[in-house]
Design a protein around this motif. Sequence first.
Motif, PDB file in Angstrom:
ATOM      1  N   PRO A 116       0.802  -1.230   0.000  1.00 60.54           N
ATOM      2  CA  PRO A 116       0.000   0.000   0.000  1.00 60.54           C
ATOM      3  C   PRO A 116       0.834   1.279   0.000  1.00 60.54           C
ATOM      4  CG  PRO A 116      -0.945  -1.583   1.518  1.00 60.54           C
ATOM      5  CD  PRO A 116       0.358  -2.162   1.040  1.00 60.54           C
ATOM      6  N   SER A 117       1.969   1.253   0.654  1.00 59.91           N
ATOM      7  CA  SER A 117       2.817   2.449   0.700  1.00 59.91           C
ATOM      8  C   SER A 117       3.438   2.783  -0.654  1.00 59.91           C
ATOM      9  CB  SER A 117       3.922   2.267   1.736  1.00 59.91           C
ATOM     10  OG  SER A 117       4.747   1.175   1.377  1.00 59.91           O
ATOM     11  N   ARG A 118       3.464   1.810  -1.563  1.00 61.17           N
ATOM     12  CA  ARG A 118       4.074   2.027  -2.877  1.00 61.17           C
ATOM     13  C   ARG A 118       3.047   2.314  -3.968  1.00 61.17           C
ATOM     14  NH1 ARG A 118       9.076  -1.421  -4.234  1.00 61.17           N
ATOM     15  NH2 ARG A 118       9.105   0.304  -5.642  1.00 61.17           N
ATOM     16  N   ARG A 119       1.773   2.297  -3.612  1.00 61.37           N
ATOM     17  CA  ARG A 119       0.718   2.579  -4.586  1.00 61.37           C
ATOM     18  C   ARG A 119       0.550   4.080  -4.745  1.00 61.37           C
ATOM     19  NH1 ARG A 119      -3.547  -1.061  -1.520  1.00 61.37           N
ATOM     20  NH2 ARG A 119      -2.629  -3.087  -1.881  1.00 61.37           N
ATOM     21  N   GLY A 120       0.247   4.495  -5.968  1.00 64.72           N
ATOM     22  CA  GLY A 120      -0.035   5.896  -6.227  1.00 64.72           C
ATOM     23  C   GLY A 120      -1.457   6.242  -5.783  1.00 64.72           C
ATOM     24  N   LEU A 121      -1.773   7.524  -5.819  1.00 67.37           N
ATOM     25  CA  LEU A 121      -3.082   7.996  -5.388  1.00 67.37           C
ATOM     26  C   LEU A 121      -4.197   7.428  -6.265  1.00 67.37           C
ATOM     27  CD1 LEU A 121      -4.502   9.803  -3.365  1.00 67.37           C
ATOM     28  CD2 LEU A 121      -4.221  11.709  -4.953  1.00 67.37           C
ATOM     29  N   TYR A 122      -3.988   7.434  -7.591  1.00 61.40           N
ATOM     30  CA  TYR A 122      -5.000   6.913  -8.508  1.00 61.40           C
ATOM     31  C   TYR A 122      -5.269   5.429  -8.230  1.00 61.40           C
ATOM     32  CZ  TYR A 122      -7.044   4.973 -12.733  1.00 61.40           C
ATOM     33  OH  TYR A 122      -7.849   4.286 -13.599  1.00 61.40           O
ATOM     34  N   VAL A 123      -4.203   4.652  -8.099  1.00 62.16           N
ATOM     35  CA  VAL A 123      -4.345   3.212  -7.863  1.00 62.16           C
ATOM     36  C   VAL A 123      -5.034   2.964  -6.528  1.00 62.16           C
ATOM     37  CG1 VAL A 123      -3.042   1.087  -7.422  1.00 62.16           C
ATOM     38  CG2 VAL A 123      -2.404   2.552  -9.324  1.00 62.16           C
ATOM     39  N   THR A 124      -4.636   3.699  -5.508  1.00 59.54           N
ATOM     40  CA  THR A 124      -5.242   3.527  -4.184  1.00 59.54           C
ATOM     41  C   THR A 124      -6.737   3.796  -4.228  1.00 59.54           C
ATOM     42  OG1 THR A 124      -3.166   4.164  -3.142  1.00 59.54           O
ATOM     43  CG2 THR A 124      -5.136   4.296  -1.784  1.00 59.54           C
ATOM     44  N   GLU A 125      -7.124   4.882  -4.866  1.00 61.86           N
ATOM     45  CA  GLU A 125      -8.537   5.244  -4.930  1.00 61.86           C
ATOM     46  C   GLU A 125      -9.334   4.255  -5.784  1.00 61.86           C
ATOM     47  OE1 GLU A 125     -12.062   7.045  -4.212  1.00 61.86           O
ATOM     48  OE2 GLU A 125     -10.170   7.282  -3.157  1.00 61.86           O
ATOM     49  N   THR A 126      -8.798   3.873  -6.933  1.00 62.35           N
ATOM     50  CA  THR A 126      -9.489   2.924  -7.819  1.00 62.35           C
ATOM     51  C   THR A 126      -9.633   1.573  -7.133  1.00 62.35           C
ATOM     52  OG1 THR A 126      -8.517   4.057  -9.707  1.00 62.35           O
ATOM     53  CG2 THR A 126      -9.498   1.923 -10.131  1.00 62.35           C
ATOM     54  N   LEU A 127      -8.577   1.120  -6.473  1.00 66.66           N
ATOM     55  CA  LEU A 127      -8.632  -0.164  -5.769  1.00 66.66           C
ATOM     56  C   LEU A 127      -9.643  -0.105  -4.625  1.00 66.66           C
ATOM     57  CD1 LEU A 127      -7.538  -3.027  -5.534  1.00 66.66           C
ATOM     58  CD2 LEU A 127      -5.718  -2.139  -4.083  1.00 66.66           C
ATOM     59  N   ARG A 128      -9.696   1.006  -3.908  1.00 64.49           N
ATOM     60  CA  ARG A 128     -10.663   1.156  -2.820  1.00 64.49           C
ATOM     61  C   ARG A 128     -12.096   1.019  -3.347  1.00 64.49           C
ATOM     62  NH1 ARG A 128     -14.113   4.553  -1.219  1.00 64.49           N
ATOM     63  NH2 ARG A 128     -13.514   6.164  -2.690  1.00 64.49           N
ATOM     64  N   ARG A 129     -12.371   1.658  -4.481  1.00 59.87           N
ATOM     65  CA  ARG A 129     -13.714   1.560  -5.073  1.00 59.87           C
ATOM     66  C   ARG A 129     -14.011   0.136  -5.523  1.00 59.87           C
ATOM     67  NH1 ARG A 129     -12.799   6.499  -8.668  1.00 59.87           N
ATOM     68  NH2 ARG A 129     -12.464   4.819 -10.119  1.00 59.87           N
ATOM     69  N   LEU A 130     -13.028  -0.541  -6.097  1.00 57.24           N
ATOM     70  CA  LEU A 130     -13.229  -1.935  -6.518  1.00 57.24           C
ATOM     71  C   LEU A 130     -13.523  -2.828  -5.319  1.00 57.24           C
ATOM     72  CD1 LEU A 130     -10.435  -2.490  -9.172  1.00 57.24           C
ATOM     73  CD2 LEU A 130     -12.882  -2.710  -9.552  1.00 57.24           C
ATOM     74  N   LEU A 131     -12.751  -2.657  -4.255  1.00 58.53           N
ATOM     75  CA  LEU A 131     -12.920  -3.491  -3.068  1.00 58.53           C
ATOM     76  C   LEU A 131     -14.272  -3.249  -2.405  1.00 58.53           C
ATOM     77  CD1 LEU A 131      -9.329  -3.287  -1.515  1.00 58.53           C
ATOM     78  CD2 LEU A 131     -10.273  -5.045  -3.024  1.00 58.53           C
ATOM     79  N   GLU A 132     -14.779  -2.029  -2.489  1.00 56.37           N
ATOM     80  CA  GLU A 132     -16.108  -1.733  -1.936  1.00 56.37           C
ATOM     81  C   GLU A 132     -17.212  -2.473  -2.681  1.00 56.37           C
ATOM     82  OE1 GLU A 132     -16.734   2.472  -2.100  1.00 56.37           O
ATOM     83  OE2 GLU A 132     -15.488   2.875  -0.349  1.00 56.37           O
ATOM     84  N   HIS A 133     -17.028  -2.640  -3.986  1.00 55.92           N
ATOM     85  CA  HIS A 133     -18.073  -3.248  -4.818  1.00 55.92           C
ATOM     86  C   HIS A 133     -17.957  -4.759  -4.967  1.00 55.92           C
ATOM     87  CE1 HIS A 133     -18.568   0.964  -5.993  1.00 55.92           C
ATOM     88  NE2 HIS A 133     -19.822   0.613  -6.224  1.00 55.92           N
ATOM     89  N   CYS A 134     -16.836  -5.322  -4.537  1.00 53.74           N
ATOM     90  CA  CYS A 134     -16.644  -6.766  -4.723  1.00 53.74           C
ATOM     91  C   CYS A 134     -16.098  -7.388  -3.433  1.00 53.74           C
ATOM     92  CB  CYS A 134     -15.684  -7.015  -5.885  1.00 53.74           C
ATOM     93  SG  CYS A 134     -15.446  -8.757  -6.242  1.00 53.74           S
ATOM     94  N   PRO A 135     -16.972  -8.010  -2.626  1.00 56.73           N
ATOM     95  CA  PRO A 135     -16.525  -8.588  -1.356  1.00 56.73           C
ATOM     96  C   PRO A 135     -15.472  -9.683  -1.523  1.00 56.73           C
ATOM     97  CG  PRO A 135     -18.936  -8.665  -1.552  1.00 56.73           C
ATOM     98  CD  PRO A 135     -18.405  -8.136  -2.830  1.00 56.73           C
ATOM     99  N   GLU A 136     -15.581 -10.474  -2.607  1.00 50.82           N
ATOM    100  CA  GLU A 136     -14.591 -11.542  -2.828  1.00 50.82           C
ATOM    101  C   GLU A 136     -13.214 -10.946  -3.084  1.00 50.82           C
ATOM    102  OE1 GLU A 136     -17.410 -11.359  -4.659  1.00 50.82           O
ATOM    103  OE2 GLU A 136     -18.596 -13.032  -3.893  1.00 50.82           O
ATOM    104  N   LEU A 137     -13.169  -9.873  -3.846  1.00 52.65           N
ATOM    105  CA  LEU A 137     -11.898  -9.212  -4.124  1.00 52.65           C
ATOM    106  C   LEU A 137     -11.331  -8.579  -2.855  1.00 52.65           C
ATOM    107  CD1 LEU A 137     -10.025  -8.722  -6.502  1.00 52.65           C
ATOM    108  CD2 LEU A 137     -11.207  -6.560  -6.900  1.00 52.65           C
ATOM    109  N   ASP A 138     -12.203  -8.022  -2.030  1.00 52.36           N
ATOM    110  CA  ASP A 138     -11.780  -7.439  -0.754  1.00 52.36           C
ATOM    111  C   ASP A 138     -11.179  -8.519   0.147  1.00 52.36           C
ATOM    112  OD1 ASP A 138     -11.428  -5.425   1.150  1.00 52.36           O
ATOM    113  OD2 ASP A 138     -13.372  -5.844   2.076  1.00 52.36           O
ATOM    114  N   GLN A 139     -11.813  -9.678   0.179  1.00 51.85           N
ATOM    115  CA  GLN A 139     -11.313 -10.792   0.984  1.00 51.85           C
ATOM    116  C   GLN A 139      -9.962 -11.276   0.442  1.00 51.85           C
ATOM    117  OE1 GLN A 139     -14.023 -14.097   1.006  1.00 51.85           O
ATOM    118  NE2 GLN A 139     -13.193 -14.922   2.894  1.00 51.85           N
ATOM    119  N   THR A 140      -9.847 -11.352  -0.884  1.00 52.03           N
ATOM    120  CA  THR A 140      -8.577 -11.741  -1.508  1.00 52.03           C
ATOM    121  C   THR A 140      -7.491 -10.740  -1.141  1.00 52.03           C
ATOM    122  OG1 THR A 140      -9.763 -12.749  -3.359  1.00 52.03           O
ATOM    123  CG2 THR A 140      -7.452 -12.202  -3.719  1.00 52.03           C
ATOM    124  N   HIS A 141      -7.821  -9.461  -1.225  1.00 53.00           N
ATOM    125  CA  HIS A 141      -6.860  -8.413  -0.880  1.00 53.00           C
ATOM    126  C   HIS A 141      -6.373  -8.587   0.558  1.00 53.00           C
ATOM    127  CE1 HIS A 141      -5.866  -4.313   0.610  1.00 53.00           C
ATOM    128  NE2 HIS A 141      -5.183  -4.275  -0.514  1.00 53.00           N
TER     129      HIS A 141
END
Length: 184
Positions: free
Chosen positions: A61-86
Amino acid sequence: MGGRRTHRDGAHQEIVAKGYRGHYQRVKMAIAPLRRGLPIHTPRERPPSPRQVARWITTAPSRRGLYVTETLRRLLEHCPELDQTHDLVRQFAALLDSHDATMLTHWLEQLAASRLPALASPANAIREDQPAVVQGITTPFNSGVNEGRITDLKLQKRITAGRAGVPLLRHRVILMALLRRRYP
């Protein structure tokens, strides 16, 4: 010939003056609905590929850019399986970072309980080679140098299309090792 478009590409010239480097055709297509009196739809973001998402999840997480962090956060909110994988991937990364394998068995149990099909195969592989995985997590040594030499050898073999004998391959690999030391 060049004067024919002056009244049409005024918008293009205007935004080029402000730093736009895109092509005239792109601007023309973007403002075409306005000319016809239609509303402009907000541009939709292209969804990331599975490979991109996998790379984002495995990146610290410390190496992710702002765009990636925000996009990944939105993806994880919409997909519980992906959030669990993360969460599971980040837990394993924490094991690797801490060089402490005491939680590996608990992590494997969580992995089995998650019933995520994409992680079933890696879980089985880790379970089969658990002593080696524990050794890999806890020891400060790695086989990176050996892997680099093997890669060098395979590269040389490919370059020579398999026609080089052992003496020539040995000579070329030694030269590559010397060059690596000289120019790191």
